[in-house]
Design a protein around this motif. Structure first.
Motif, PDB file in Angstrom:
ATOM      1  N   ARG A 103       0.842  -1.191   0.000  1.00 29.39           N
ATOM      2  CA  ARG A 103       0.000   0.000   0.000  1.00 29.39           C
ATOM      3  C   ARG A 103       0.879   1.243   0.000  1.00 29.39           C
ATOM      4  O   ARG A 103       1.848   1.336   0.757  1.00 29.39           O
ATOM      5  CB  ARG A 103      -0.906  -0.004   1.227  1.00 29.39           C
ATOM      6  CG  ARG A 103      -1.942  -1.123   1.198  1.00 29.39           C
ATOM      7  CD  ARG A 103      -2.774  -1.174   2.457  1.00 29.39           C
ATOM      8  NE  ARG A 103      -3.709  -2.284   2.391  1.00 29.39           N
ATOM      9  CZ  ARG A 103      -4.935  -2.217   1.871  1.00 29.39           C
ATOM     10  NH1 ARG A 103      -5.369  -1.066   1.375  1.00 29.39           N
ATOM     11  NH2 ARG A 103      -5.712  -3.279   1.840  1.00 29.39           N
ATOM     12  N   ARG A 138       5.484   2.358  -4.887  1.00 33.93           N
ATOM     13  CA  ARG A 138       5.843   3.110  -6.095  1.00 33.93           C
ATOM     14  C   ARG A 138       6.277   2.145  -7.202  1.00 33.93           C
ATOM     15  O   ARG A 138       7.152   1.307  -6.981  1.00 33.93           O
ATOM     16  CB  ARG A 138       6.995   4.079  -5.807  1.00 33.93           C
ATOM     17  CG  ARG A 138       6.653   5.208  -4.859  1.00 33.93           C
ATOM     18  CD  ARG A 138       7.111   4.944  -3.437  1.00 33.93           C
ATOM     19  NE  ARG A 138       8.556   5.025  -3.276  1.00 33.93           N
ATOM     20  CZ  ARG A 138       9.198   4.557  -2.204  1.00 33.93           C
ATOM     21  NH1 ARG A 138       8.535   3.952  -1.221  1.00 33.93           N
ATOM     22  NH2 ARG A 138      10.514   4.684  -2.104  1.00 33.93           N
ATOM     23  N   GLU A 166      -6.354  -1.370 -13.922  1.00 31.26           N
ATOM     24  CA  GLU A 166      -6.633  -1.787 -12.546  1.00 31.26           C
ATOM     25  C   GLU A 166      -6.810  -0.566 -11.642  1.00 31.26           C
ATOM     26  O   GLU A 166      -6.162  -0.425 -10.606  1.00 31.26           O
ATOM     27  CB  GLU A 166      -5.527  -2.709 -12.014  1.00 31.26           C
ATOM     28  CG  GLU A 166      -5.432  -3.991 -12.815  1.00 31.26           C
ATOM     29  CD  GLU A 166      -4.791  -5.134 -12.032  1.00 31.26           C
ATOM     30  OE1 GLU A 166      -5.084  -5.271 -10.817  1.00 31.26           O
ATOM     31  OE2 GLU A 166      -4.004  -5.870 -12.621  1.00 31.26           O
ATOM     32  N   LEU A 167      -7.708   0.314 -12.043  1.00 29.27           N
ATOM     33  CA  LEU A 167      -7.884   1.586 -11.344  1.00 29.27           C
ATOM     34  C   LEU A 167      -8.310   1.407  -9.894  1.00 29.27           C
ATOM     35  O   LEU A 167      -7.900   2.175  -9.017  1.00 29.27           O
ATOM     36  CB  LEU A 167      -8.910   2.445 -12.089  1.00 29.27           C
ATOM     37  CG  LEU A 167      -8.452   2.998 -13.446  1.00 29.27           C
ATOM     38  CD1 LEU A 167      -9.583   3.807 -14.077  1.00 29.27           C
ATOM     39  CD2 LEU A 167      -7.215   3.853 -13.287  1.00 29.27           C
ATOM     40  N   ARG A 168      -9.143   0.408  -9.633  1.00 30.33           N
ATOM     41  CA  ARG A 168      -9.600   0.226  -8.248  1.00 30.33           C
ATOM     42  C   ARG A 168      -8.413  -0.088  -7.335  1.00 30.33           C
ATOM     43  O   ARG A 168      -8.279   0.474  -6.240  1.00 30.33           O
ATOM     44  CB  ARG A 168     -10.640  -0.892  -8.180  1.00 30.33           C
ATOM     45  CG  ARG A 168     -11.277  -1.040  -6.802  1.00 30.33           C
ATOM     46  CD  ARG A 168     -12.430  -2.031  -6.796  1.00 30.33           C
ATOM     47  NE  ARG A 168     -13.583  -1.503  -7.521  1.00 30.33           N
ATOM     48  CZ  ARG A 168     -13.985  -1.932  -8.717  1.00 30.33           C
ATOM     49  NH1 ARG A 168     -13.304  -2.879  -9.343  1.00 30.33           N
ATOM     50  NH2 ARG A 168     -15.041  -1.416  -9.297  1.00 30.33           N
ATOM     51  N   ARG A 169      -7.537  -0.973  -7.774  1.00 34.37           N
ATOM     52  CA  ARG A 169      -6.339  -1.270  -6.999  1.00 34.37           C
ATOM     53  C   ARG A 169      -5.478  -0.013  -6.857  1.00 34.37           C
ATOM     54  O   ARG A 169      -4.911   0.255  -5.799  1.00 34.37           O
ATOM     55  CB  ARG A 169      -5.535  -2.390  -7.672  1.00 34.37           C
ATOM     56  CG  ARG A 169      -4.199  -2.708  -6.982  1.00 34.37           C
ATOM     57  CD  ARG A 169      -3.481  -3.846  -7.690  1.00 34.37           C
ATOM     58  NE  ARG A 169      -4.249  -5.072  -7.575  1.00 34.37           N
ATOM     59  CZ  ARG A 169      -4.156  -5.932  -6.571  1.00 34.37           C
ATOM     60  NH1 ARG A 169      -3.306  -5.687  -5.576  1.00 34.37           N
ATOM     61  NH2 ARG A 169      -4.863  -7.029  -6.538  1.00 34.37           N
ATOM     62  N   LEU A 170      -5.401   0.747  -7.922  1.00 34.73           N
ATOM     63  CA  LEU A 170      -4.552   1.944  -7.938  1.00 34.73           C
ATOM     64  C   LEU A 170      -4.984   2.956  -6.879  1.00 34.73           C
ATOM     65  O   LEU A 170      -4.157   3.456  -6.109  1.00 34.73           O
ATOM     66  CB  LEU A 170      -4.600   2.574  -9.333  1.00 34.73           C
ATOM     67  CG  LEU A 170      -3.559   3.625  -9.671  1.00 34.73           C
ATOM     68  CD1 LEU A 170      -2.169   3.027  -9.681  1.00 34.73           C
ATOM     69  CD2 LEU A 170      -3.869   4.244 -11.032  1.00 34.73           C
ATOM     70  N   PHE A 171      -6.308   3.245  -6.824  1.00 34.70           N
ATOM     71  CA  PHE A 171      -6.722   4.284  -5.868  1.00 34.70           C
ATOM     72  C   PHE A 171      -6.976   3.747  -4.462  1.00 34.70           C
ATOM     73  O   PHE A 171      -6.722   4.443  -3.490  1.00 34.70           O
ATOM     74  CB  PHE A 171      -7.904   5.113  -6.393  1.00 34.70           C
ATOM     75  CG  PHE A 171      -9.208   4.389  -6.571  1.00 34.70           C
ATOM     76  CD1 PHE A 171      -9.976   3.982  -5.484  1.00 34.70           C
ATOM     77  CD2 PHE A 171      -9.717   4.172  -7.853  1.00 34.70           C
ATOM     78  CE1 PHE A 171     -11.200   3.356  -5.670  1.00 34.70           C
ATOM     79  CE2 PHE A 171     -10.939   3.547  -8.046  1.00 34.70           C
ATOM     80  CZ  PHE A 171     -11.684   3.130  -6.938  1.00 34.70           C
ATOM     81  N   VAL A 172      -7.445   2.520  -4.332  1.00 34.11           N
ATOM     82  CA  VAL A 172      -7.689   1.975  -2.990  1.00 34.11           C
ATOM     83  C   VAL A 172      -6.372   1.820  -2.234  1.00 34.11           C
ATOM     84  O   VAL A 172      -6.268   2.165  -1.048  1.00 34.11           O
ATOM     85  CB  VAL A 172      -8.427   0.624  -3.073  1.00 34.11           C
ATOM     86  CG1 VAL A 172      -8.431  -0.070  -1.708  1.00 34.11           C
ATOM     87  CG2 VAL A 172      -9.859   0.836  -3.546  1.00 34.11           C
ATOM     88  N   ARG A 173      -5.348   1.343  -2.916  1.00 30.55           N
ATOM     89  CA  ARG A 173      -4.041   1.147  -2.275  1.00 30.55           C
ATOM     90  C   ARG A 173      -3.148   2.384  -2.395  1.00 30.55           C
ATOM     91  O   ARG A 173      -2.027   2.379  -1.914  1.00 30.55           O
ATOM     92  CB  ARG A 173      -3.340  -0.073  -2.874  1.00 30.55           C
ATOM     93  CG  ARG A 173      -4.028  -1.379  -2.506  1.00 30.55           C
ATOM     94  CD  ARG A 173      -3.390  -2.576  -3.176  1.00 30.55           C
ATOM     95  NE  ARG A 173      -3.957  -3.811  -2.656  1.00 30.55           N
ATOM     96  CZ  ARG A 173      -3.373  -4.571  -1.719  1.00 30.55           C
ATOM     97  NH1 ARG A 173      -2.210  -4.202  -1.214  1.00 30.55           N
ATOM     98  NH2 ARG A 173      -3.944  -5.678  -1.277  1.00 30.55           N
ATOM     99  N   GLN A 174      -3.655   3.412  -3.048  1.00 34.54           N
ATOM    100  CA  GLN A 174      -2.918   4.666  -3.219  1.00 34.54           C
ATOM    101  C   GLN A 174      -1.509   4.414  -3.766  1.00 34.54           C
ATOM    102  O   GLN A 174      -0.501   4.872  -3.216  1.00 34.54           O
ATOM    103  CB  GLN A 174      -2.867   5.458  -1.909  1.00 34.54           C
ATOM    104  CG  GLN A 174      -4.256   5.849  -1.417  1.00 34.54           C
ATOM    105  CD  GLN A 174      -4.226   6.911  -0.335  1.00 34.54           C
ATOM    106  OE1 GLN A 174      -3.512   7.898  -0.460  1.00 34.54           O
ATOM    107  NE2 GLN A 174      -5.003   6.702   0.715  1.00 34.54           N
ATOM    108  N   ASN A 214       1.573   4.672  -6.485  1.00 37.68           N
ATOM    109  CA  ASN A 214       2.195   5.740  -7.266  1.00 37.68           C
ATOM    110  C   ASN A 214       2.856   5.137  -8.498  1.00 37.68           C
ATOM    111  O   ASN A 214       3.679   4.220  -8.379  1.00 37.68           O
ATOM    112  CB  ASN A 214       3.263   6.461  -6.432  1.00 37.68           C
ATOM    113  CG  ASN A 214       2.688   7.124  -5.201  1.00 37.68           C
ATOM    114  OD1 ASN A 214       2.241   8.248  -5.251  1.00 37.68           O
ATOM    115  ND2 ASN A 214       2.697   6.401  -4.074  1.00 37.68           N
TER     116      ASN A 214
END
Length: 358
Positions: free
Chosen positions: A258, A261, A276-284, A286
């Protein structure tokens, strides 16, 4: 006046790569004429041979992006360089007038021209470049080792140090450890105090990486995710270094902790991965794109190499007349380290060296 060089006459396979005579470049104001001793083969050379799509260039064009050699002559107004100086080249030539050049970010210049891509390159006896593109060769390196710093090592330096901001004690996962950028990233990360994990489909490349200091090695697919999670108690890696693109992108993302980078510099397997946008924003997570580096970063890299006594791994050395064989090897993905092209010196067969030397 003519010189021996390797140049493109079209696009396709090795049949469009010719070894023959080309005109010696003119010495323009502010430029230095360098007699090339060695260069290395990069994926972009293969891309230029195959198509060069999207890169403005005209044929015939001399190949070769990086290189090292000896100063022959400097234009009258150039200071700080004299005949006989050993140098390695920074491969991007900017306009010297735009906002990016003013900030020292040459590779962002809208008019940037890369050696071997937009203009004649380093697979030739002589090259003429602006004096600002010359850097002193670290004294413990030979010319092939110094040439390797200009593309593969500089790209890795920016990825690991500038973009990823790798810190001591962090865990970094590096995909495709047989390639020059990945190998350089491994050595930079190790000397930065990181815990280094690597991937490769090739067991021999895995073994060599482990011998060089990597802690663990995994196959490059889903096994990499499983391996990283197992050795980090399900946390994941702080940093992932990736240069393959579409085929490995899902595994690269899933290997991250989480807030982790991911830095990418290539798309050899395709440039349209699942977001995989959901993974990208949920786990923040970079995500950083990266290519080459600035002249300032090149200077930092050269100091790092000299202070730490780093020696880039040269897997094999090919005389210029055997360039086709070098292309065959990099196209097959067989190399484990950089493939050097010896511009000067006696002709002979390609000579293997111990990979992962550092």
């Amino acid at each position: 006046m003519a010189m021996r060089a390797a140049y493109l006459t079209g696009h396709g396979g090795n049949e469009v790569v010719c070894i023959g005579e080309r005109p010696v470049p003119s010495l323009h104001p502010g430029h230095v004429l360098v007699e090339m001793a060695a260069a290395t083969l990069n994926q972009v050379d293969l891309y230029m041979r195959d198509s060069g799509a999207g890169i403005t260039h005209s044929l015939p064009q001399i190949l070769g992006v990086d290189g090292a050699g000896i100063v022959v002559q400097a234009a009258g107004q150039v200071t700080g360089w004299q005949a006989g100086d050993s140098v390695t080249l920074y491969p991007a030539i900017g306009c010297a007038a735009c906002e990016y050049c003013a900030r020292g970010e040459t590779m962002f210049c809208l008019k940037v021209r890369y050696l071997g891509e937009h203009r004649d390159g380093t697979f030739a006896r002589y090259v003429s470049v602006p004096a600002a593109n010359l850097f002193r060769l670290p004294p413990h390196l030979d010319y092939a080792q110094g040439a390797a710093l200009g593309v593969a090592w500089l790209t890795a330096w920016r990825m690991v140090i500038t973009q990823a901001r790798l810190r001591p004690g962090e865990t970094v996962l590096i995909f495709g450890i047989g390639g020059g950028v990945s190998q350089a990233a491994m050595h930079i990360a190790l000397r930065s105090g990181a815990r280094v994990l690597v991937t490769s489909r090739d067991a021999d490349k895995q073994a060599k990486a482990l011998a060089a200091g990597a802690e663990l090695a995994f196959p490059s697919g889903p096994e990499a995710v499983e391996g990283v999670m197992a050795c980090t108690a399900g946390r994941g890696a702080d940093v992932v270094i990736e240069n393959v693109g579409q085929a490995l992108w899902p595994f690269a993302l899933r290997s991250l902790a989480r807030g982790g980078r991911l830095v990418t510099c290539g798309a050899t397997s395709g440039d349209a991965p699942s977001a995989e946008l959901r993974r990208l924003f949920v786990r923040q997570l970079n995500i950083f794109g990266s290519t080459l580096g600035t002249p300032g970063e090149f200077a930092e890299l050269l100091r790092f190499v000299e202070v730490n006594g780093v020696i880039p791994a040269i897997e094999s050395r090919f005389p210029l007349h055997l360039l086709h064989s070098a292309f065959d090897r990099i196209e097959a993905g067989e190399q484990c380290g950089k493939l050097a092209v010896e511009i000067a010196g006696p002709a002979g067969p390609a000579t293997p060296e111990k990979a992962f030397k550092s």
